[in-house]
Write a protein that holds these residues in place. Sequence first.
Motif, short mmCIF file in Angstrom:
data_model
loop_
_atom_site.label_atom_id
_atom_site.label_comp_id
_atom_site.label_asym_id
_atom_site.label_seq_id
_atom_site.Cartn_x
_atom_site.Cartn_y
_atom_site.Cartn_z
N ALA A 295 -12.29 4.91 -1.73
CA ALA A 295 -12.24 6.46 -2.67
C ALA A 295 -12.26 7.30 -1.63
O ALA A 295 -13.16 7.83 -1.15
N VAL A 296 -11.29 8.64 -1.74
CA VAL A 296 -11.24 9.56 -1.23
C VAL A 296 -10.93 10.83 -1.55
O VAL A 296 -9.82 10.27 -3.01
N VAL A 297 -11.35 11.93 -1.76
CA VAL A 297 -10.82 13.21 -1.98
C VAL A 297 -9.53 13.62 -1.24
O VAL A 297 -9.57 13.63 -0.46
N CYS A 298 -8.27 13.09 -1.58
CA CYS A 298 -7.07 13.47 -1.38
C CYS A 298 -6.54 14.81 -0.97
O CYS A 298 -6.39 15.66 -2.41
N GLN A 299 -5.66 15.92 0.39
CA GLN A 299 -5.55 16.91 -0.36
C GLN A 299 -4.09 16.94 1.04
O GLN A 299 -3.79 16.11 1.68
N GLY A 300 -2.95 17.90 0.15
CA GLY A 300 -1.65 17.75 0.17
C GLY A 300 -1.07 15.97 0.04
O GLY A 300 0.32 16.42 0.84
N ARG A 301 -1.69 15.56 -0.17
CA ARG A 301 -0.92 14.01 -0.50
C ARG A 301 -0.41 14.11 -2.37
O ARG A 301 -1.58 14.41 -3.28
N LYS A 302 0.61 13.63 -2.64
CA LYS A 302 1.14 14.03 -3.66
C LYS A 302 1.21 12.00 -4.35
O LYS A 302 0.91 11.54 -5.15
N GLY A 303 0.59 11.15 -3.62
CA GLY A 303 0.50 10.00 -3.78
C GLY A 303 -1.06 9.25 -4.37
O GLY A 303 -1.71 10.57 -4.61
N MET A 304 -1.23 8.41 -4.99
CA MET A 304 -2.33 7.93 -4.94
C MET A 304 -3.08 7.11 -4.69
O MET A 304 -4.88 6.46 -4.70
N ALA A 305 -2.50 7.08 -3.95
CA ALA A 305 -3.70 5.70 -2.37
C ALA A 305 -2.50 5.28 -0.97
O ALA A 305 -1.04 5.84 -1.59
N TYR A 306 -3.22 4.88 -0.38
CA TYR A 306 -2.83 4.71 0.97
C TYR A 306 -2.78 3.92 2.36
O TYR A 306 -4.18 3.39 1.82
N PHE A 307 -2.02 3.08 2.83
CA PHE A 307 -2.74 2.14 3.33
C PHE A 307 -2.95 2.97 4.73
O PHE A 307 -1.42 3.10 5.28
N ALA A 308 -3.71 3.22 5.96
CA ALA A 308 -3.30 3.62 7.16
C ALA A 308 -3.89 2.48 8.07
O ALA A 308 -4.79 1.95 8.02
N PRO A 309 -2.73 1.70 9.03
CA PRO A 309 -2.75 0.96 9.91
C PRO A 309 -4.43 1.31 10.80
O PRO A 309 -4.43 2.35 11.22
N GLY A 310 -5.14 0.13 10.67
CA GLY A 310 -6.19 -0.06 11.34
C GLY A 310 -7.60 0.44 10.98
O GLY A 310 -8.62 0.91 11.29
N HIS A 311 -7.51 1.07 9.75
CA HIS A 311 -8.47 2.29 9.18
C HIS A 311 -8.79 1.45 8.06
O HIS A 311 -9.96 1.48 7.53
N GLY A 312 -7.84 1.34 6.89
CA GLY A 312 -8.14 0.51 5.48
C GLY A 312 -6.57 1.11 5.07
O GLY A 312 -6.19 1.76 4.90
N ILE A 313 -7.37 1.06 3.44
CA ILE A 313 -6.76 1.42 2.23
C ILE A 313 -7.99 2.51 1.69
O ILE A 313 -8.73 2.11 1.01
N PHE A 314 -7.17 3.60 1.14
CA PHE A 314 -7.78 4.61 0.07
C PHE A 314 -7.05 4.86 -0.50
O PHE A 314 -5.90 5.61 -0.93
N VAL A 315 -7.96 5.22 -1.76
CA VAL A 315 -7.50 5.40 -3.55
C VAL A 315 -7.48 6.71 -3.33
O VAL A 315 -9.28 7.03 -3.28
N CYS A 316 -7.54 7.84 -3.82
CA CYS A 316 -7.22 9.34 -4.35
C CYS A 316 -7.94 9.58 -5.54
O CYS A 316 -7.23 9.38 -6.42
N SER A 317 -9.21 9.77 -5.44
CA SER A 317 -10.25 9.86 -6.65
C SER A 317 -9.49 10.89 -7.70
O SER A 317 -9.85 11.07 -8.26
N ASN A 318 -8.86 12.53 -6.53
CA ASN A 318 -8.31 13.02 -7.41
C ASN A 318 -7.65 12.95 -8.13
O ASN A 318 -6.76 13.89 -8.64
N HIS A 319 -6.68 11.42 -8.38
CA HIS A 319 -5.40 11.62 -8.70
C HIS A 319 -5.14 10.57 -9.07
O HIS A 319 -4.36 9.87 -9.90
N VAL A 320 -6.92 10.14 -9.80
CA VAL A 320 -6.52 8.77 -10.73
C VAL A 320 -7.50 8.85 -11.70
O VAL A 320 -8.43 9.86 -11.41
N THR A 321 -7.27 8.04 -12.94
CA THR A 321 -8.01 8.29 -14.07
C THR A 321 -8.60 6.90 -14.64
O THR A 321 -9.76 6.34 -14.80
#
Length: 233
Positions: A54-80
């Motif tokens: 879980a991370v705070v996403c700056q400048g992203r409109k989506g709610m989560a994203y997959f970053a190859p080589g790094h993992g899956i990130f869920v935007c804590s400021n976009h989900v409830t």
Amino acid sequence: MAQDSSSPGGSLGVKAVDKVQAMIQKSLQLPKVKFLRQRMAEAGCTVKDNFFRAVVCQGRKGMAYFAPGHGIFVCSNHVTFQDEVNQLIIHELIHAYDDCRAVNLRWNNCAHQACSEIRAGHLSGDCHFMRELLRGHFKLRGHEPTGSKNARHRELISKRDNLNSNGYIAPSRPNYVYCWFSFDLDEPKECIRRRVLLSLFSNPNCVGSAAKDSMEDVWDICYNDTQPFDKAP
């Protein structure tokens, strides 16, 4: 890459991250999530719990994203809600599975991204009718007979005890206005197409008509590719 989970928002941002991280841990217990992780491990891509953050996403409109080589990130400021996190984890895991099994997948290639987005939309359940309803993607149809002598009114009243779950008619009372509402939801494939295009528009290689053209070019083969499931869940 993920943004620093402690900014912006100070302690409030940290609390939100901690809350969503706990929700992610619950998501990892879902049978579908366990299945996808097992299939990735069998393909040579073991996914540990720290793959999901879980991370705070700056400048992203989506709610989560997959970053190859790094993992899956869920935007804590976009989900409830927990259900949102569950769905996001499953969706992004399908991207991670595609990244694992593919020999030459390039995420900046419009057609390659379109294929994985089609599969993720189809196999994750993103377009379940309840989720579409909550997103507001429906049309409301209303019929308003206005008097007890109105033929349509009499027809609706005569059917009120047998009315299916698509609508509701108020109990019969003389001289009242009776309304029957029903919902028209987008077809699942249309929902997937809409959501695929939204994702592709963020790819600078999908400008103009390239996004739709790429999606349509790969639609049949990618929609019917249900790996690692035997069929679409």
